[in-house]
Scaffold this active site. Structure first.
Site, PDB file in Angstrom:
ATOM      1  N   SER A 104       0.842  -1.186   0.000  1.00 36.78           N
ATOM      2  CA  SER A 104       0.000   0.000   0.000  1.00 36.78           C
ATOM      3  C   SER A 104       0.889   1.251   0.000  1.00 36.78           C
ATOM      4  O   SER A 104       2.108   1.160  -0.042  1.00 36.78           O
ATOM      5  CB  SER A 104      -0.938  -0.018   1.207  1.00 36.78           C
ATOM      6  OG  SER A 104      -1.850  -1.093   1.075  1.00 36.78           O
ATOM      7  N   HIS A 149       8.487   3.964  -3.745  1.00 36.98           N
ATOM      8  CA  HIS A 149       8.565   3.552  -2.346  1.00 36.98           C
ATOM      9  C   HIS A 149       9.469   4.471  -1.550  1.00 36.98           C
ATOM     10  O   HIS A 149      10.032   4.066  -0.541  1.00 36.98           O
ATOM     11  CB  HIS A 149       9.077   2.114  -2.245  1.00 36.98           C
ATOM     12  CG  HIS A 149       8.209   1.141  -2.974  1.00 36.98           C
ATOM     13  ND1 HIS A 149       8.414   0.827  -4.296  1.00 36.98           N
ATOM     14  CD2 HIS A 149       7.125   0.452  -2.580  1.00 36.98           C
ATOM     15  CE1 HIS A 149       7.483  -0.036  -4.675  1.00 36.98           C
ATOM     16  NE2 HIS A 149       6.689  -0.286  -3.676  1.00 36.98           N
ATOM     17  N   ASP A 152       6.793  -8.947  -4.395  1.00 38.48           N
ATOM     18  CA  ASP A 152       5.543  -9.140  -5.131  1.00 38.48           C
ATOM     19  C   ASP A 152       5.654 -10.307  -6.102  1.00 38.48           C
ATOM     20  O   ASP A 152       4.723 -11.110  -6.226  1.00 38.48           O
ATOM     21  CB  ASP A 152       5.162  -7.861  -5.887  1.00 38.48           C
ATOM     22  CG  ASP A 152       4.658  -6.761  -4.960  1.00 38.48           C
ATOM     23  OD1 ASP A 152       4.288  -7.081  -3.814  1.00 38.48           O
ATOM     24  OD2 ASP A 152       4.635  -5.602  -5.384  1.00 38.48           O
TER      25      ASP A 152
END
Lengths: 540, 540
Positions: free
Chosen positions: B57, B217, B112
């Site tokens: 997120s 990020h 991921d």
């Protein structure tokens, strides 16, 4: 820190041009730069009542972003936080007003009232039918006779805009706007000031404080309050609103004042739904960035009592992409977690030969623990040997519950065991290798081919190619040879591949991708060494 | 400064719930908090290929904001900047995958890839048809074999989503996704770092610098470059992109990394259109906030060669409100300024009696200059007398070109003169007064009634009520009396009204609204005094 502008004087001009260029041909502007900054609907035919709004810039996407079908016909833009001139407003009125007339929607600031007001007089002298309404939705100072106009203005644009689009008369559109204005209340809170282009940033709000009751021009809030998180912030805002609302259904508009992250706005939406006024909010607009104070890290909530007739106007589709839609506010809808998250436990079975083979592999890796750790210490954190040894010991311990007689199920079960015992990236990669190999075996592939399928999937997901200085450099050539020439030749191929990694000066995948050339050269990759040791073990 | 969160651990959970509540019933989530954070389409019937994306997120509105008709069937959300677990991804796949299968769209980050990859293996073991594509659109490091996945992922969601919605097979949807991935390139620039909830804000980028080539990020950009304004920033980004694009039509996506104001984003859109790649950009998505790095003050541009077949998929309507639409990028469309901004010059005419009356009024105001200035000095900047005297002298000078014989036109002409000679708010208010009076006279109102109409409009626009300590307090009672009882009684009424303002301790309109009670009490408002003097003059 800087801002993405070119020069103070051209800021608004360039922003308007950017908005028009990216509007897909929906917007145009009057050719009156720099003094006349008016954005109009490109396809406007003056057949219906024209809604015109505007004011100082710095509130983007308002107002140009709300020009379009079902909302404004024109937006008259001043410089940042400065009212547009009478001439600019008059140009906007003249450009969009036909026989149906024009409604000016003005936020309650002296400059805007005067400049829009005089422009309206001038337009009337041309015989145009012009009405003007003044929005004063701010409840920061409840007893102020002339409250400011803030984000609640969007309700007026949407409802009056939809009614105008339906072909209503100027009188009816004006009456609707007045009705919305009478019912709309707004209040905002901010954690930081906004930064006006070309001016130094003011740092007015100290750590641990917030300002409650803001305008949209960077002026100080009515109160500086202690800040205690999103819930308390929304409580402060909704407590003020609740005093004006009564126990009737409302629509709420949750507005980002410019610099609040989407993550925070979503949390604020959750708090709004759970707040003291939440039970009366039936429809919500946002959370979205609609009426900003440049980059202010704050939000505002506007409420309007939801008359039955307004539901359709609020939810009617409209052209402007800046209008986020008006939706029902609901409880959190939850769906049960699907069955099958826990893998099916395989049925254990005996197969002495397979058990011995498995044990031999594991013991080989256990024996290599110290050597592999030493190699890993050259380029990593020195735990490759231990990680593999732990997993190998766990696999030996698990052998009694493995489906040793069913090789397809066994591969999948090993994958499952390794994902639980190895942990981290290598555990996931091994699990992918064995699970994919099991799938291939289930489809009838011979064992060596199944391993190749597992390797392919592992490479695809992990991203490692041959020559990237990973275990792939030993495993891939070994499996190629294994299929046709057996395990002894495979061991030689694995060893050649492992030794080759010592000559690779850059790692392109895995953790050693972050290690310098000097640290790598001359050292075999520990993963590749583990593969070579395993095949050498099996070939003896 | 603070953030609008409650606690670090509940940040993502609350944000997802807020997004679902405000989705109008379009979204739901799996009931697996806190570990399983999966947002799904509430009305999804599994009849078509399910697109599943997600990751850490902190990129809101991605990915939950892109769940909906024509885009994703599910978004699997990790904690801020942390990959979701294998179980969470598997739960998402199982929840939305039917016979048509499922495509996982994964951005190229190790965590991921591994977690989505293993979940795909597990789902396949259930007999589900699952494909996975990996997006690596970042060109910050052109020779990196595994580029990061950033905002270009949205092209994959939109095109593959529209194709899936059309009922295409998993194979066709996957092939389309691979085609989009192969052509998509992105790069970002930022002026400040992002602020991770619960961590201290890092201030890494010094004044005058920008970072080019960012991930999403908060990791440092590939280069720290000198910052020289929006144009140079966009040039740096588009120069990188242009090397990958070739001279063919493209679609571009202009993404706000989270903390850039809408004003700045519009300027960047203008610069993008004017950049080295502008001529090849036929379609644009944004400027909009789509794939953020929390509140990062930065932007990214993604490009994709516009295959003829993709035009329809990109522009097809879709459910998610976070998709800003895909529109043609155009030149700035300009419309000629309408005729009539310059008021029609009235035809001069003689009328000795009117001229004498006008002159008498003006001379009366000129005579009061010093007294009115002195009164104004009590509550303002002491220039009311001078302002009125300057305007009066100008009006005397202008008398030769006034339409003295046509009282309707004369009132409008005086309004026009005063708006040019008085300046500021009072000039605008006087212009409104005389213009509206002229309009009323044109409609046949007697002169005193026409003045009442002018006063009404001036009050409405200026916002002053009786008792607000303005000229209205003298003018309104004087005009009331003038209609029925003549100028002498009107002068007495004006004087009473003016004297009354000295007993008013608060001003509610005009500049003296900002002056304290002690400064006001005992002093007549200078505007009201001017009105009283004028009527007293006329009555003698």
């Amino acid at each position: 820190m800087s801002q993405f502008i070119n020069a103070k004087d051209t800021t608004v001009l360039e922003a308007i041009d950017g908005t028009i260029r990216a509007s897909g041909g929906e917007l145009a502007r009057l050719d009156g730069y720099p003094h006349i900054k008016v954005v109009v609907r490109a396809n406007w035919d003056k057949s219906q009542v024209a809604l015109v709004s505007g004011g100082g810039s710095g509130h983007e996407p308002a107002h140009a972003g709300f020009v379009g079908e079902g909302m404004l016909a024109a937006a008259v833009c001043g410089d940042v936080f400065a009212s547009p001139s009478v001439d600019a407003v008059l140009a906007g009125i003249l450009a969009v007003t036909g026989p149906a007339g024009c409604l000016l929607i003005v936020k309650n600031y002296t400059g805007d009232r005067l400049n829009f007001g005089l422009a309206a007089e001038r337009a009337r002298a041309f015989g145009l039918n012009v009405n003007m309404v003044i929005v004063g939705d701010d409840i920061a100072l409840p007893h102020l006779p002339q409250p400011r106009g803030v984000a609640g203005t969007l309700f007026v644009h949407k409802i009056a805009g939809a009614i105008a689009e339906s072909g209503a008369s100027l009188g009816d559109v004006t009456a609707a706007a007045e009705r919305v204005i009478a019912g709309t209340k707004s209040i905002g809170m901010s954690l930081d000031t906004c930064w006006v282009p070309g001016s130094p940033k003011e740092n007015r709000i100290p750590e641990g404080k917030a300002e409650l009751g803001l305008g949209i021009h960077g002026e100080p809030g009515v109160e500086q309050v202690s800040y205690g998180g999103a819930r308390q912030a929304m409580a402060a805002v909704t407590n003020k609103l609740s005093q004006t609302m009564g126990n009737v259904p409302h629509v709420a508009l949750l507005n980002n004042l410019g610099g609040t992250s989407e993550l925070e706005m979503a949390i604020l939406a959750n708090e709004l739904a759970g707040s003291v006024i939440g039970k009366n909010i039936k429809l919500i607009v946002g959370p979205a960035t609609m009426m900003t104070s440049l980059d202010m890290r704050g939000f505002s909530v506007s409420t309007y009592p939801l008359a039955a007739e307004d539901h359709a106007w609020l939810t009617a589709p409209c052209g402007p992409a800046s209008w986020p839609g008006c939706k029902s506010l609901n409880a959190v809808r939850k769906v049960e977690i699907p069955d099958g998250l826990r893998p099916i436990e395989p049925i254990p079975s005996k197969h002495p030969e397979t058990e011995a083979f498995l044990k031999k592999c594991c013991e080989c890796l256990i024996a290599a623990e110290a050597d592999l750790n030493a190699l890993d210490a050259k380029s990593g954190d020195g735990d490759t040997g231990s990680t593999l040894a732990v997993a190998a010991r766990a696999l030996i311990d698990a052998s009694a519950r493995l489906p040793l007689a069913d090789h397809t199920q066994l591969l999948r079960a090993i994958g499952q065991e390794l994902s639980q015992t190895m942990g981290g990236s290598s555990g996931v990669l091994m699990a992918i290798f064995f699970t994919a190999a099991g799938d291939a075996a289930a489809s009838g592939a011979p064992m060596a081919q199944a391993y190749k399928a597992g390797l392919g999937r592992m490479q695809r997901i992990g991203g490692a190619e041959l020559g990237d200085r990973t275990m792939v450099d030993a495993l891939s050539p070994a499996l190629d040879v294994l299929i046709t020439e057996g395990v002894t030749k495979a061991a030689l191929a694995a060893r050649r591949g492992a030794d080759y990694t010592a000559r690779l000066s850059t790692a392109k995948a895995g953790r050693s991708a972050y290690v310098s050339e000097e640290q790598l050269i001359g050292h075999i990759d520990p993963g590749a060494e583990a593969v070579a040791r395993l095949f050498e073990c099996l070939s003896t």
